[in-house]
Design a protein around this motif. Sequence first.
Motif, mmCIF file in Angstrom:
data_model
loop_
_atom_site.group_PDB
_atom_site.id
_atom_site.type_symbol
_atom_site.label_atom_id
_atom_site.label_comp_id
_atom_site.label_asym_id
_atom_site.label_seq_id
_atom_site.Cartn_x
_atom_site.Cartn_y
_atom_site.Cartn_z
ATOM 1 N N GLY A 232 -35.960 -11.755 9.916
ATOM 2 C CA GLY A 232 -37.342 -10.966 9.328
ATOM 3 C C GLY A 232 -38.376 -11.717 10.408
ATOM 4 N N LEU A 233 -38.341 -12.414 11.298
ATOM 5 C CA LEU A 233 -39.269 -12.791 11.947
ATOM 6 C C LEU A 233 -39.201 -12.422 13.136
ATOM 7 C CD1 LEU A 233 -38.750 -17.000 11.293
ATOM 8 C CD2 LEU A 233 -40.360 -15.338 10.281
ATOM 9 N N GLN A 234 -40.691 -12.146 13.644
ATOM 10 C CA GLN A 234 -41.122 -11.941 15.130
ATOM 11 C C GLN A 234 -41.159 -12.881 16.041
ATOM 12 O OE1 GLN A 234 -40.998 -8.544 15.979
ATOM 13 N NE2 GLN A 234 -40.274 -7.970 14.108
ATOM 14 N N VAL A 235 -41.047 -12.891 17.333
ATOM 15 C CA VAL A 235 -41.350 -13.941 18.217
ATOM 16 C C VAL A 235 -42.479 -14.713 18.054
ATOM 17 C CG1 VAL A 235 -41.148 -14.623 20.570
ATOM 18 C CG2 VAL A 235 -39.379 -13.049 19.935
ATOM 19 N N GLY A 236 -42.536 -15.958 17.756
ATOM 20 C CA GLY A 236 -43.755 -16.667 17.621
ATOM 21 C C GLY A 236 -44.005 -16.841 16.062
ATOM 22 N N GLN A 237 -43.675 -16.151 15.244
ATOM 23 C CA GLN A 237 -43.592 -16.452 13.799
ATOM 24 C C GLN A 237 -42.812 -17.468 13.121
ATOM 25 O OE1 GLN A 237 -42.867 -12.433 12.166
ATOM 26 N NE2 GLN A 237 -44.785 -12.316 11.788
ATOM 27 N N LEU A 238 -43.464 -18.305 11.994
ATOM 28 C CA LEU A 238 -42.862 -19.366 11.410
ATOM 29 C C LEU A 238 -42.516 -18.672 9.871
ATOM 30 C CD1 LEU A 238 -44.602 -20.680 13.420
ATOM 31 C CD2 LEU A 238 -45.044 -22.776 12.152
ATOM 32 N N SER A 239 -41.480 -19.593 9.540
ATOM 33 C CA SER A 239 -40.949 -18.850 8.220
ATOM 34 C C SER A 239 -41.303 -19.675 7.247
ATOM 35 C CB SER A 239 -39.213 -19.212 8.409
ATOM 36 O OG SER A 239 -39.147 -20.541 8.262
ATOM 37 N N GLU A 240 -41.131 -19.463 5.818
ATOM 38 C CA GLU A 240 -41.769 -20.121 4.733
ATOM 39 C C GLU A 240 -40.418 -21.088 4.675
ATOM 40 O OE1 GLU A 240 -43.655 -19.327 2.561
ATOM 41 O OE2 GLU A 240 -44.516 -17.459 3.362
ATOM 42 N N PRO A 241 -40.807 -22.443 4.070
ATOM 43 C CA PRO A 241 -39.770 -23.377 3.844
ATOM 44 C C PRO A 241 -38.553 -22.976 3.397
ATOM 45 C CG PRO A 241 -41.960 -24.211 2.958
ATOM 46 C CD PRO A 241 -42.045 -22.621 3.347
ATOM 47 N N ILE A 242 -37.431 -23.418 3.874
ATOM 48 C CA ILE A 242 -36.278 -23.065 3.582
ATOM 49 C C ILE A 242 -35.171 -24.223 3.007
ATOM 50 C CG2 ILE A 242 -33.921 -21.904 4.481
ATOM 51 C CD1 ILE A 242 -35.649 -21.022 6.848
ATOM 52 N N ARG A 243 -34.659 -24.097 2.027
ATOM 53 C CA ARG A 243 -33.730 -25.123 1.424
ATOM 54 C C ARG A 243 -32.287 -25.278 1.987
ATOM 55 N NH1 ARG A 243 -32.530 -29.897 0.230
ATOM 56 N NH2 ARG A 243 -32.715 -30.911 -1.802
ATOM 57 N N THR A 244 -31.977 -26.035 2.438
ATOM 58 C CA THR A 244 -30.643 -26.405 2.817
ATOM 59 C C THR A 244 -30.127 -27.642 2.178
ATOM 60 O OG1 THR A 244 -30.855 -27.659 4.748
ATOM 61 C CG2 THR A 244 -30.842 -25.292 4.787
ATOM 62 N N SER A 245 -28.762 -28.075 2.255
ATOM 63 C CA SER A 245 -28.361 -29.401 1.869
ATOM 64 C C SER A 245 -28.813 -30.346 2.479
ATOM 65 C CB SER A 245 -26.637 -29.340 1.643
ATOM 66 O OG SER A 245 -26.185 -29.208 3.204
ATOM 67 N N ALA A 246 -29.186 -30.158 3.431
ATOM 68 C CA ALA A 246 -29.909 -31.185 4.516
ATOM 69 C C ALA A 246 -31.231 -31.864 4.291
ATOM 70 C CB ALA A 246 -29.680 -31.056 5.927
ATOM 71 N N GLY A 247 -31.905 -30.613 3.772
ATOM 72 C CA GLY A 247 -33.553 -30.783 3.411
ATOM 73 C C GLY A 247 -34.297 -29.732 3.510
ATOM 74 N N LEU A 248 -35.660 -29.542 3.621
ATOM 75 C CA LEU A 248 -36.483 -28.463 3.883
ATOM 76 C C LEU A 248 -36.885 -28.005 5.121
ATOM 77 C CD1 LEU A 248 -37.214 -26.664 0.970
ATOM 78 C CD2 LEU A 248 -39.490 -28.094 1.309
ATOM 79 N N HIS A 249 -36.948 -27.085 5.547
ATOM 80 C CA HIS A 249 -37.117 -26.418 6.939
ATOM 81 C C HIS A 249 -37.914 -25.322 7.081
ATOM 82 C CE1 HIS A 249 -32.991 -28.509 7.839
ATOM 83 N NE2 HIS A 249 -32.603 -28.004 6.439
ATOM 84 N N VAL A 250 -38.637 -25.431 8.208
ATOM 85 C CA VAL A 250 -39.562 -24.278 8.677
ATOM 86 C C VAL A 250 -39.274 -24.000 10.072
ATOM 87 C CG1 VAL A 250 -41.854 -23.548 9.370
ATOM 88 C CG2 VAL A 250 -41.677 -24.600 7.373
ATOM 89 N N LEU A 251 -38.646 -22.789 10.126
ATOM 90 C CA LEU A 251 -38.221 -22.378 11.274
ATOM 91 C C LEU A 251 -39.240 -21.452 12.299
ATOM 92 C CD1 LEU A 251 -34.604 -20.680 10.607
ATOM 93 C CD2 LEU A 251 -35.045 -22.969 11.650
ATOM 94 N N ALA A 252 -39.119 -21.530 13.640
ATOM 95 C CA ALA A 252 -40.053 -20.782 14.609
ATOM 96 C C ALA A 252 -39.032 -20.177 15.246
ATOM 97 C CB ALA A 252 -41.139 -21.631 15.051
ATOM 98 N N VAL A 253 -39.429 -18.675 15.634
ATOM 99 C CA VAL A 253 -38.562 -17.945 16.507
ATOM 100 C C VAL A 253 -39.321 -18.000 17.892
ATOM 101 C CG1 VAL A 253 -37.734 -15.599 17.124
ATOM 102 C CG2 VAL A 253 -37.490 -16.434 14.692
ATOM 103 N N CYS A 254 -38.690 -18.644 18.687
ATOM 104 C CA CYS A 254 -39.558 -18.801 20.326
ATOM 105 C C CYS A 254 -38.889 -17.805 21.146
ATOM 106 C CB CYS A 254 -39.098 -20.073 20.716
ATOM 107 S SG CYS A 254 -39.416 -21.700 19.753
ATOM 108 N N GLY A 255 -37.907 -17.080 21.003
ATOM 109 C CA GLY A 255 -37.328 -15.951 21.946
ATOM 110 C C GLY A 255 -36.315 -15.253 21.312
ATOM 111 N N ARG A 256 -36.072 -14.038 21.645
ATOM 112 C CA ARG A 256 -35.107 -13.297 21.203
ATOM 113 C C ARG A 256 -34.572 -12.357 22.328
ATOM 114 N NH1 ARG A 256 -34.302 -11.417 15.680
ATOM 115 N NH2 ARG A 256 -36.574 -12.289 15.339
ATOM 116 N N ARG A 257 -33.319 -12.178 22.493
ATOM 117 C CA ARG A 257 -32.832 -11.230 23.405
ATOM 118 C C ARG A 257 -31.439 -10.712 23.334
ATOM 119 N NH1 ARG A 257 -29.453 -13.401 27.659
ATOM 120 N NH2 ARG A 257 -28.984 -15.685 27.314
ATOM 121 N N ALA A 258 -31.151 -9.641 23.774
ATOM 122 C CA ALA A 258 -29.603 -8.915 23.671
ATOM 123 C C ALA A 258 -28.682 -10.067 24.440
ATOM 124 C CB ALA A 258 -29.606 -7.674 24.181
ATOM 125 N N ALA A 259 -27.535 -10.101 23.813
ATOM 126 C CA ALA A 259 -26.432 -11.017 24.665
ATOM 127 C C ALA A 259 -26.075 -10.369 25.843
ATOM 128 C CB ALA A 259 -25.214 -11.095 23.454
#
Length: 464
Positions: free
Chosen positions: A398-425
């Motif tokens: 759901g993110l565009q390149v350059g956008q940051l996510s809402e905090p995401i909870r995993t078993s390891a902790g709380l994370h914010v992701l940033a999408v730095c690039g996207r391309r077709a395989a």
Amino acid sequence: MTSSMMQPGFVTGRAARGAALAAALLVACPPLAQAQGMRGSIGGGPAAQPAATQAPTVAPVPAPAGTLSESVAAIVNDEIISTYDLAQRMRLLIATSGVQPTQQNLPQFQREALVSLVDEQLQLQELRSQARQQKMDLVATNEEVESELASMAQQNNMRPEQFVNALRAQGIDPETLYQQIRAQMSWQRWIRGRYGSRLRIGDDQINATLQRLQAAASKPQYQVSEVFIDANRVGGMQNAVQGATQLVAQMQQGAPFAAVARQFSASGTAANGGDAGWISPGELPPEVDAALEQLRPGQLSQPIPVRDGVYIVHLRDKRAGGGGTLINLKQAAVPLPAGASAGDEAAAKVKLEAVRAAATGCSDLEQAAGRTQGVIAGDLGEAEIADLSDQFRQAAQGLQVGQLSEPIRTSAGLHVLAVCGRRAAGESQLNRDEIESRLYGQQLSMIARRYMRDLRGSATIETR
């Protein structure tokens, strides 16, 4: 002694002189290119070398008694190329190409050596003419040639005097290499200076290339090294096919592809040992595309005739296209165990929200995280989006390149992701600057080839 007008790039060899040169040039010592992999005029790189068997040893042919008499091999606009010049260039070509000399391929060496000498003579004549008109020096100085030779020696872990002695050990007068370097340096500098500043690669050309690369992302891609024999340069398609056939046979017996490309290829990739990088269908002629489809990684093609010459390609690697998406991520995170309290989670969320407010995207995410105690940040690299964990995949989609996510909870902790690039395989990772540089080089190479074609066409060239 007879003479004939020389077609562009065509060598009319005489049987008697050919036999004398064969006796003088068939030597048992290993070519320099096989032993040292020298750059430019002396070269061979392991990356482009196909798997091959050991080259057979050719028994030395005794040289005729006395010294081979010097006579005229060709006249280029009233300037002489001697048979000594020709024999020396053949020796240099043999030593630097890694191709084992035989009675069968010596005519090809003689043809290539004479074509190269004629081209260099035409280039130097043109440079001197232009220098007189513009009242400036265009031919490389002795100091510049010595500097280039020292660079070549250094790349082979040799001192210049050792490098020169290695040439002498193979019966090569160092002046032969000096003259080749002088002509190549001077001509390349002239072409770039005269035409380089006039070339303009427009946004429309870059956009068209990007669109073509994106459209080809789902198609197979090939990592290729190439040798292109220009039929016009070597005197016709028959000579080009014959020469390419002999080169394929020699490379199958161990001659390094990169060294052969540097000495025989008319492509702009020759200086890089024929390395064309990753290509998609449509970047080379259709006949080459068809041949690549039939090759497996590591294989060498047979000669591939095209409209204006003959290709030899070495398929180094192949990758399948696909419809998947590759995504490049960074993260800022607060480590939390799975059983952390609600208060700890709330405190971690406050920290990450502060990072999100301070960061504008990938470029400063790590700096923003570094200013907040307890937050760590790092580059997660590139991965297929389908291979991400469920939480990360849902956020990244759901993110565009350059956008940051809402905090995401995993078993390891709380994370914010940033999408730095996207391309077709499978899509090329070339950026706009790299595409512009590639297009610039291709156009400059095309201009240089046309320039030489015009010089040959207007010259008076005789062979004896």
